[in-house]
Design a protein around this motif. Structure first.
Motif, mmCIF file in Angstrom:
data_model
loop_
_atom_site.group_PDB
_atom_site.id
_atom_site.type_symbol
_atom_site.label_atom_id
_atom_site.label_comp_id
_atom_site.label_asym_id
_atom_site.label_seq_id
_atom_site.Cartn_x
_atom_site.Cartn_y
_atom_site.Cartn_z
ATOM 1 N N LEU A 240 0.818 -1.207 0.000
ATOM 2 C CA LEU A 240 0.000 0.000 0.000
ATOM 3 C C LEU A 240 0.858 1.266 0.000
ATOM 4 N N LEU A 241 2.002 1.207 0.677
ATOM 5 C CA LEU A 241 2.931 2.341 0.627
ATOM 6 C C LEU A 241 3.436 2.573 -0.796
ATOM 7 N N GLY A 242 3.679 1.474 -1.500
ATOM 8 C CA GLY A 242 4.097 1.592 -2.897
ATOM 9 C C GLY A 242 3.023 2.248 -3.744
ATOM 10 N N ILE A 243 1.754 1.864 -3.527
ATOM 11 C CA ILE A 243 0.656 2.501 -4.259
ATOM 12 C C ILE A 243 0.586 3.987 -3.919
ATOM 13 N N ALA A 244 0.795 4.327 -2.635
ATOM 14 C CA ALA A 244 0.786 5.732 -2.228
ATOM 15 C C ALA A 244 1.896 6.515 -2.942
ATOM 16 N N GLY A 245 3.085 5.925 -3.019
ATOM 17 C CA GLY A 245 4.175 6.577 -3.740
ATOM 18 C C GLY A 245 3.862 6.746 -5.216
ATOM 19 N N PHE A 246 3.238 5.737 -5.796
ATOM 20 C CA PHE A 246 2.824 5.800 -7.203
ATOM 21 C C PHE A 246 1.869 6.967 -7.425
ATOM 22 N N VAL A 247 0.918 7.144 -6.501
ATOM 23 C CA VAL A 247 -0.076 8.213 -6.616
ATOM 24 C C VAL A 247 0.575 9.588 -6.441
ATOM 25 N N VAL A 248 1.534 9.706 -5.524
ATOM 26 C CA VAL A 248 2.235 10.984 -5.338
ATOM 27 C C VAL A 248 2.970 11.381 -6.619
ATOM 28 N N LEU A 249 3.647 10.429 -7.240
ATOM 29 C CA LEU A 249 4.371 10.726 -8.484
ATOM 30 C C LEU A 249 3.404 11.061 -9.621
ATOM 31 N N LEU A 250 2.277 10.356 -9.687
ATOM 32 C CA LEU A 250 1.248 10.681 -10.672
ATOM 33 C C LEU A 250 0.765 12.117 -10.474
ATOM 34 N N ALA A 251 0.483 12.482 -9.220
ATOM 35 C CA ALA A 251 0.003 13.833 -8.923
ATOM 36 C C ALA A 251 1.055 14.883 -9.260
ATOM 37 N N THR A 252 2.322 14.570 -9.016
ATOM 38 C CA THR A 252 3.400 15.517 -9.306
ATOM 39 C C THR A 252 3.489 15.809 -10.796
ATOM 40 N N VAL A 253 3.490 14.762 -11.599
ATOM 41 C CA VAL A 253 3.544 14.939 -13.051
ATOM 42 C C VAL A 253 2.324 15.732 -13.529
ATOM 43 N N SER A 254 1.143 15.373 -13.014
ATOM 44 C CA SER A 254 -0.085 16.055 -13.429
ATOM 45 C C SER A 254 -0.074 17.531 -13.040
ATOM 46 N N THR A 255 0.401 17.837 -11.842
ATOM 47 C CA THR A 255 0.380 19.215 -11.351
ATOM 48 C C THR A 255 1.333 20.104 -12.138
ATOM 49 N N PHE A 256 2.520 19.603 -12.451
ATOM 50 C CA PHE A 256 3.459 20.391 -13.247
ATOM 51 C C PHE A 256 2.827 20.783 -14.584
ATOM 52 N N LEU A 257 2.159 19.819 -15.223
ATOM 53 C CA LEU A 257 1.499 20.115 -16.498
ATOM 54 C C LEU A 257 0.321 21.066 -16.296
ATOM 55 N N TYR A 258 -0.438 20.851 -15.239
ATOM 56 C CA TYR A 258 -1.644 21.643 -14.983
ATOM 57 C C TYR A 258 -1.305 23.114 -14.761
ATOM 58 N N PHE A 259 -0.271 23.387 -13.981
ATOM 59 C CA PHE A 259 0.102 24.773 -13.698
ATOM 60 C C PHE A 259 0.538 25.499 -14.976
ATOM 61 N N GLU A 260 1.309 24.826 -15.800
ATOM 62 C CA GLU A 260 1.740 25.443 -17.057
ATOM 63 C C GLU A 260 0.538 25.687 -17.966
ATOM 64 N N GLN A 261 -0.399 24.720 -18.013
ATOM 65 C CA GLN A 261 -1.591 24.892 -18.828
ATOM 66 C C GLN A 261 -2.406 26.090 -18.346
ATOM 67 N N ALA A 262 -2.617 26.201 -17.025
ATOM 68 C CA ALA A 262 -3.404 27.308 -16.480
ATOM 69 C C ALA A 262 -2.748 28.652 -16.795
ATOM 70 N N ARG A 263 -1.426 28.707 -16.663
ATOM 71 C CA ARG A 263 -0.710 29.964 -16.922
ATOM 72 C C ARG A 263 -0.867 30.394 -18.376
#
Length: 440
Positions: A240-263
């Motif tokens: 489950l910790l591995g799944i949590a880490g997977f989700v954090v990395l997914l969110a990180t990649v998504s957020t970097f793209l999202y902020f640039e898109q919004a800007r």
């Protein structure tokens, strides 16, 4: 009674076996209603995020994370007191009531900046909660082997909903406004409860609770544990910790793209109507691509190549895309990368991520999963949002953010491959135990 030929052909096309077509269609329709309602509201959320200030997005992400810290223990408390048969009724009923409240408030203060901020945070909580609980239901109803065959088709309902939602939003935003769209979303949320009841009824005869299946906890009993048991379960399990880490990395990649898109959208499309249209157009492209992939690719990759392939393909594509963005930054490439990322998430990553929970116990499927899907995901959003803002403050620009994103995507892919291998092994073990139980 012989199955009509057209239903037999449909079952074959969906990889459904005897008795599985109806529940698969119920799951499909449940996600269709859920995502149609959400994606009608998503363009409104995005425009409200911009109205509150692109420079303040990291604060909205942080506020969403704090809201999750409050909501998740309340969900765990409720799940320990309400049988699983009724749990979703309570959760969806609460959010439906919230939508009706927003309908009234937006009638009187449609241009309030603070109302825009509150709605942005609320719908960010709403989205993760209702989708997480819906996938918990699917992992509860279907066993691991059924999940590999049917989750792609069920997820296709989300993609069609993602197509209908933005189209309805663009079509009706002028005539019925944001309040009218919220009312429609609340009605669709009510329809999902009818479909949920049909799925839980079938579970006992043909799903994960059927005779001969691997032992599971009765849905007529509340889940065990306390309001923090989801958190403790995650920290006690390396898987489950591995799944949590997977989700954090997914969110990180998504957020970097999202902020640039919004800007870039704020710079290129200054008025709200144009912003709603551009976000809606991107949503339509994403959902069309995801739907085609779910119907013709995902359901065939998972049984043949395993969950590990579903979880590693998209991160590797993102790594390559980030490197390209570092070398040639621009809105066209960024929008393309965002579209590919979201198509891949809906068609491969999300179904594969949900398959990781199918072999687990009921508490992990609901409490630990909900903690990961909400608190962990939004924590990843908040941390990566502040990291992106720090890079911008240091004047490193899109190039440095893209290289950081490439490194995160590479690690994301490696972790997904390892988790998928473990889930594939657990699923094969579950099949062997079910076969032994059936012979006994």
């Amino acid at each position: 009674m012989r199955t009509p030929s057209y239903l037999h052909r449909l079952s074959l096309a969906l990889n459904a076996r005897d008795g599985e077509l109806r529940p698969a269609l119920c799951g499909f329709l449940l996600f269709l209603c859920l995502f149609t309602g959400y994606f009608m509201l998503r363009p409104i959320r995005e425009s409200m995020g911009i109205a509150a200030g692109v420079e303040n997005l990291q604060w909205l992400f942080t506020a969403t994370f704090v809201a999750m810290l409050v909501a998740v223990p309340l969900f765990a408390w409720l799940s320990a007191r309400v049988p699983r048969l009724r749990l979703i009724d309570w959760v969806y009923g609460f959010f439906g009531f919230n939508l009706l409240m927003f309908v009234e408030v937006f009638q009187f203060q449609p241009d309030s900046i603070w109302l825009a901020r509150v709605f942005y945070v609320w719908i960010s909580v709403y989205n993760l909660f209702v989708v997480s609980v819906a996938w918990s239901l699917m992992a509860d109803v279907f066993d691991s082997e059924q999940a590999k065959r049917l989750f792609a088709f069920i997820a296709a309902g989300a993609s069609i909903g993602g197509l209908l939602g933005p189209a309805l939003s663009a079509l009706f935003i002028e005539s019925i406004g944001a309040s009218g769209l919220m009312l429609l979303a609340a009605l669709l949320l009510g329809v999902t409860l009818v479909l949920k009841r049909a799925l839980m009824k079938w579970r006992e005869t043909g799903g994960a609770g059927r005779p001969g299946a691997a032992p599971t906890q009765s849905p007529r009993q509340p889940l065990q544990g306390n309001p923090l048991s989801g958190l403790t379960a995650v920290f006690q399990s390396p898987y489950l910790l591995g799944i949590a880490g997977f989700v954090v990395l997914l969110a990180t990649v998504s957020t970097f793209l999202y902020f640039e898109q919004a800007r870039l959208v704020a710079e290129l499309y200054p008025d709200r109507a144009s912003q709603v249209r551009i976000f809606g157009t991107i949503d339509i492209i994403v959902q069309a691509g995801a739907l085609l992939s779910q119907l013709f690719i995902t359901g065939r990759i998972a049984p043949k190549l395993g969950i590990r392939a579903l979880l590693a393909i998209v991160p590797l594509l993102m790594c390559i895309g980030f490197v390209g963005l570092a070398l040639a930054p621009g809105f066209a490439l960024l929008a393309t990368l965002m579209i590919v990322r979201r198509i891949g998430e809906y068609a491969f990553v999300r179904p594969g991520r949900e398959m990781l929970f199918a072999p687990l116990d009921a508490e992990s499927k609901y409490k630990a999963k909900n903690f990961i899907d909400t608190v962990v995901y939004r924590a990843g959003d908040a941390m990566s949002g502040w990291a992106k803002s720090l890079l911008d403050m240091l004047g490193q620009g899109a190039g440095m953010a893209a290289m950081v994103g490439a490194c995160c995507a590479l690690l994301w892919g490696y972790l997904g491959w390892q988790l998928g291998r473990q889930a594939d092994y657990a699923a094969s073990r579950e099949l062997r135990l079910a076969a032994i139980s059936a012979r006994a």
